[in-house]
Design a protein around this motif. Structure first.
Motif, mmCIF file in Angstrom:
data_model
loop_
_atom_site.group_PDB
_atom_site.id
_atom_site.type_symbol
_atom_site.label_atom_id
_atom_site.label_comp_id
_atom_site.label_asym_id
_atom_site.label_seq_id
_atom_site.Cartn_x
_atom_site.Cartn_y
_atom_site.Cartn_z
ATOM 1 N N TYR A 38 0.790 -1.120 0.120
ATOM 2 C CA TYR A 38 -0.111 0.009 0.150
ATOM 3 C C TYR A 38 0.759 1.227 0.063
ATOM 4 C CZ TYR A 38 -3.038 3.413 1.767
ATOM 5 O OH TYR A 38 -4.099 4.543 1.883
ATOM 6 N N LEU A 39 1.929 1.208 0.881
ATOM 7 C CA LEU A 39 2.779 2.333 0.995
ATOM 8 C C LEU A 39 3.445 2.647 -0.532
ATOM 9 C CD1 LEU A 39 4.933 2.418 4.372
ATOM 10 C CD2 LEU A 39 3.089 3.913 3.404
ATOM 11 N N SER A 40 3.876 1.344 -1.051
ATOM 12 C CA SER A 40 4.493 1.532 -2.473
ATOM 13 C C SER A 40 3.654 2.242 -3.513
ATOM 14 C CB SER A 40 5.004 0.139 -2.861
ATOM 15 O OG SER A 40 6.101 -0.317 -1.977
ATOM 16 N N MET A 41 2.413 1.656 -3.498
ATOM 17 C CA MET A 41 1.323 2.308 -4.270
ATOM 18 C C MET A 41 1.141 3.849 -4.033
ATOM 19 S SD MET A 41 -1.417 -0.692 -5.294
ATOM 20 C CE MET A 41 -1.955 -1.166 -3.367
ATOM 21 N N ILE A 42 1.123 4.112 -2.725
ATOM 22 C CA ILE A 42 1.147 5.587 -2.432
ATOM 23 C C ILE A 42 2.163 6.480 -3.143
ATOM 24 C CG2 ILE A 42 1.019 7.502 -0.710
ATOM 25 C CD1 ILE A 42 -0.465 5.415 1.193
#
Length: 234
Positions: A38-42
């Motif tokens: 999720y952090l990577s997608m943000i």
């Protein structure tokens, strides 16, 4: 100094990785109790960051309260669905001294476009009998604007090069390029369009048919032709 919260996060995480051997996105996710995917997608722009997520990652990232507040305002400007919320956040960003110093041009354009009568006064200089007198301008404006606001508008327009005086003393609209970054410019332009539409709507009640001309056309446009249509119109 940042406009884009993702740009800041990517730069800050890169800096932490280069200066701290144990720092990684995976460790950040673990300490924040947030999925690393999720952090990577943000960070890549595939997902928007939620307020709750920012609260979780702020402390592990080493952000103080002021930095966290600033980042939250950037997040609202970028991702909020509410135009009102975006404008309120941008107004609060402008209270940060460093933001004002670094982004003076953006603040100037934002102020110009979010006050419809600033633009109107500049265009009024084309009138043969134009007078750079606040009381004269106030009487000419159909929609009521306080005298002190007209005075402030005139001062702003002269000081920032939107208006100038010729050697003969005539006031004219100066050639002026609006220098502003995409997000702030779009936000200011959206507000300008909103004010123009509100004035157009009000004109149906406070103007005679002879004084106004509001026409429109409705037609179906295939989605894949919208880009082509924009090029034809602009």
């Amino acid at each position: 100094r940042y406009h884009d919260y993702r740009a800041f996060l990517n730069d800050w995480i890169k800096y932490r990785k280069n200066t701290e051997a144990k720092f990684s996105l995976r460790n950040l996710a673990k300490k924040s109790n947030v999925a690393v995917g999720y952090l990577s997608m943000i960070l890549s722009g595939e997902r928007k960051m939620l307020h709750e997520t920012l609260n979780k990652i702020a402390k592990p990232l080493g952000l103080g309260n002021s930095e966290k507040s600033y980042l939250e305002l950037l997040r609202i400007v970028a991702d909020s669905k509410s135009g009102i919320a975006k404008h309120e956040a941008l107004e609060r960003l402008q209270r940060f001294r460093t933001y004002r110093e670094v982004n003076s041009k953006e603040i100037e354009v934002y102020r110009y476009l979010t006050h419809w009568y600033y633009v109107a006064i500049r265009e009024m200089t084309t009138l043969d009998d134009f007078q750079a007198d606040p009381k004269w301008i106030q009487k000419k404006l159909r929609n009521k604007v306080a005298l002190n606001e007209v005075e402030a508008a005139l001062k702003f327009l002269f000081e920032n090069g939107y208006l100038e005086r010729t050697p003969e003393g005539k006031v004219i609209a100066a050639e002026k390029e609006l220098l502003c970054l995409g997000g702030v410019y779009q936000l200011a332009l959206t507000q300008f369009h909103r004010e123009m539409l509100e004035l157009a709507l009000a004109s149906q009640d406070n103007s005679t048919v002879e004084e106004r001309d509001i026409t429109g056309y409705t037609l179906a446009i295939p989605q894949n032709k919208i880009g082509e249509l924009k090029k034809m119109c602009f």
